[in-house]
Write an enzyme that holds these catalytic residues in place. Structure first.
Site, short mmCIF file in Angstrom:
data_model
loop_
_atom_site.label_atom_id
_atom_site.label_comp_id
_atom_site.label_asym_id
_atom_site.label_seq_id
_atom_site.Cartn_x
_atom_site.Cartn_y
_atom_site.Cartn_z
CB SER A 1 -1.04 -0.04 1.13
OG SER A 1 -0.49 -0.37 2.38
CB SER A 2 0.87 4.48 1.75
OG SER A 2 -0.36 4.91 1.20
CB ILE A 3 5.29 0.54 1.98
CG1 ILE A 3 4.86 0.36 3.44
CG2 ILE A 3 6.77 0.24 1.83
CD1 ILE A 3 5.61 1.19 4.44
#
Length: 373
Positions: free
Chosen positions: A59-61
């Site tokens: 995801s936002s990694i």
């Protein structure tokens, strides 16, 4: 009690209490491991234990990886921070509330000051107007999906405010257009390849190592159905689709679309902590780990750089992280932080949304690292 002792005890408690299903935690100081730990289950129902090399939906990694790719290309003089996005994506021309085409620059995308926002109402528009925000499944390409925003006014004029957003998806479109290939190809060429991030991709390199996604439940985490809608009881919603990573038709989301291991992310963060070589200039990294939004308020007690939030005041930020620490996460259950003054780099991957990212677990880990009760 050592850092490793405190963190191990915290992880054991979180797994035993079923706050999370499985986790990989890496704690490094000055490049040396204080702790490398896998705990709990990759697949609870099948009894498959978590491993250090388990693969997670980032995801936002994904965001700092794509940001580093864009900055590497800027360092190579392929485009500039203040270039207009429309130079590279002529189909993306959203307007302000006054109906004027917004002068969105690359800098605005990197700093989340573009006027774009993560507003889940965009996913609830009629099918011919709905916009997918990166973790829900879709057969739409990047242009077909985000060109729909041209008919939706920005939340604010570029540079006026800070708001977390899908701007990194648009940044990924710029990166792909300039590179002349897919976003994944650019990421591999400029960042993942040089750093040996072998599993950090927009596809799953080894499905047998991919963790099962779990969602918060009333008694314990539940195996995530597809789709899974989270947050409606909190007045917001996020649509998860664990199968999206296997859909070759879905656009490569620069803000949420990658998968990889904890060690893949550690390699990038350690590269940033030590100055950027071999992927970035040291001055680029210094800028990226410092406030890039001036006096604009970001998250409480924080400002924003190019890679994540920079803590400016620990109390309103609600964290034991000290001023100068940089942190962010991923809604599938991941978080990370760097404390340059202490030489600390900490990567926390779980397969439990939202707890592993937005629940108590990330701060429990930070408190264990710093020895706070």
């Amino acid at each position: 009690m050592t850092v490793a002792d405190r963190v191990n005890r915290m992880i054991d408690q979180a797994v035993e209490q079923e706050r999370i299903t499985g986790a990989v935690v890496l704690v490094y100081r000055n490049g040396e491991p204080l702790l490398r730990r896998a705990a709990g289950f990759s697949d609870r129902e099948a009894g498959i234990p978590m491993q250090i090399d388990s693969i997670f939906r980032y995801s936002s990694i994904t965001k700092p990886i794509v940001a580093a790719t864009a900055l590497a290309m800027i360092d190579a003089d392929l485009f500039e921070l203040d270039d207009r996005v429309s130079q590279y994506l002529p189909w993306f021309r959203p307007k302000t509330a006054e109906g004027i085409e917004a002068p969105i620059a690359i800098r605005h995308l990197l700093t989340h000051t573009s006027g774009l926002v993560y507003d889940q109402r965009l996913e609830l528009l009629p099918d011919n107007r709905a916009i997918t925000l990166g973790i829900a499944d879709t057969d739409l390409g990047l242009e077909e999906n985000f060109a729909r925003h041209n008919d939706i006014p920005l939340a604010f004029a570029p540079g006026e405010r800070w708001a977390y957003s899908f701007a990194t998806d648009i940044l990924g479109g710029v990166v792909a257009a300039v590179h002349g290939d897919t976003l994944e190809a650019a990421v591999v060429h400029y960042v993942a390849g040089p750093l040996g991030m072998e599993d950090a991709r927009f596809h799953v390199t080894d499905p047998e190592r991919l963790t099962v996604a779990y969602g918060d439940g009333a008694a314990r985490p539940v195996r995530m159905p597809d789709p899974w809608v989270a947050g409606e009881d909190a007045g917001w919603r996020a649509v998860f689709s664990p199968s999206r990573i296997f859909n070759p038709k879905a656009f490569q989301s620069g803000g949420a679309g990658m998968a990889g291991t904890a060690d893949d992310l550690l390699k990038l963060l350690e590269t940033l902590r030590t100055g950027g070589d071999p992927i970035l200039k040291s001055e680029t990294v210094r800028a990226g780990l410092s406030n890039q939004i001036g006096d604009i308020e970001g998250e409480p007690g924080a400002r924003f750089g190019f890679f994540g939030a920079i803590i400016t005041d620990s109390r309103p930020a609600g964290t034991v992280l000290p001023p100068g620490a940089v942190q962010w996460g991923g809604v599938y259950g991941n978080s990370w932080f760097m404390d340059p003054a202490e030489g600390l780099t900490v990567v926390s991957m779980t397969n439990t949304a939202l707890e592993g990212c937005m629940g108590f677990y990330p701060e429990m880990l930070r408190r264990a690292v710093y020895g706070h009760r």
